[in-house]
Scaffold this active site. Sequence first.
Site, short mmCIF file in Angstrom:
data_model
loop_
_atom_site.label_atom_id
_atom_site.label_comp_id
_atom_site.label_asym_id
_atom_site.label_seq_id
_atom_site.Cartn_x
_atom_site.Cartn_y
_atom_site.Cartn_z
N ASP A 97 -1.40 4.93 9.90
CA ASP A 97 -2.26 4.42 8.83
C ASP A 97 -2.92 3.12 9.27
OD1 ASP A 97 0.34 3.20 8.67
OD2 ASP A 97 -0.16 2.40 6.69
N GLU A 161 2.73 1.94 6.91
CA GLU A 161 3.18 0.65 7.42
C GLU A 161 2.33 -0.46 6.83
OE1 GLU A 161 3.91 -2.87 9.83
OE2 GLU A 161 1.99 -1.89 9.51
ZN LIG Z 1 0.40 -2.32 12.73
#
Ligand SMILES: [Zn+2]
Length: 409
Positions: A97, A161
């Site tokens: 992501d 994340e």
């Molecule tokens: Zn990162």
Amino acid sequence: MKGQRSAKLRLARLGDWHYVSAMTDTHTALTNPLPLAQALIRAPSVTPRDEGALDTLQAALTALGFACRRMPFGEVDNLYARLGTADPVFCFAGHTDVVPAGQEASWSAGPFAGEVHGEALIGRGAVDMKGAIAAFVAATARYLDGTKPKGSIAFLITGDEEGPAINGTKKMLQALEAQGERFSHCLVGEPTNRTVLGDMVKIGRRGSLNGVITVTGRQGHVAYPDRAINPIPALMEVLRALTARRLDEGNAHFQPSNLEVTSVDVGNPAHNVIPGEARAKFNIRFNTEQDGEALKSWIGGEIAKAQQGFTGIISADLTVTGDAFQTPEGPFTALLAEAILARTGISPELSTSGGTSDARFIKDYAPVAEFGLVGASMHQIDEQTPVADIKVLTEIYHDILTRYFEVFA
Ligand SMILES: [Zn+2]
């Protein structure tokens, strides 16, 4: 990646003999990290969307012989892949992501076009961290070309994340542990270098505590203070106590812990009104001399002192988002530094600086270190990396795999 897609289509149609030959073509193609990095950037996987990023990665890992499985939690998709069944298990960890592109018109190339301009690959995720994931794969493809690892290689890849990090690495690790998966060592591909590839490996991170203190009094006219309860002096007393203490002097691996007041809010537009409520926010970045729970009870104690004799209410909302940790220096950190020195001529600093990453979750399951590209442009307009850096990073990761199985197998 177009080449890989067509190779994959061919695989479905051909018999076994052709399957092997098509596999070999794909395998050779995967030793070059650039096409995979570009294909990953072309999936606009802004958290929590995936947009095909994990499919692209899974196709590459499947072609290399990995057993892949998706581990969706909530609205987030995640990928776990493993090659081999024996110990030791070397795990590459990271995320597909990315943060939003921001003002797309300000970019000198499309943020999700994956274009190379001059010497640089431009795009959201180029350094944080699709470039590093492509280098993980290319290094693994090179390592597997002629070698069978005396152990296992795993990929722990999350799509969460940059967001809340609730449905990603943390839940994957819990589920994998319940299924009996164990990791011997883990390398996270976050962009750790400050200015040049090879200048920094992260072997720990500071902890972080967010605090909100709310003081509730009673609103009233400034001319009649006996009828009101002013929350501001009580808030100031708490903040004075919290900021007066020097938490520690730091240690060999960490700078001193620090409490920073980030906001004081009363929101009172009037001169003649005693406000009913006052609020402050702060953050503590703390080292291994501190413990998140101990810091919370210290803050609770200071609030209890300020509460004595005060007729309003002082409350606190305290959240530890990660405890401090440091991976001890030893054979694992040494082989990382040796591989980096061999490929770049630079002895990396083993650092604990910077913000948090998913290493804060991994550290509870395996010794973990972080090394990736140069982070200077991460989260910015025109995020970019020299193509040469992705290639050298691939060589470093390949060298790390070779040294790892020599040392630990
Ligand atoms: Zn990162």
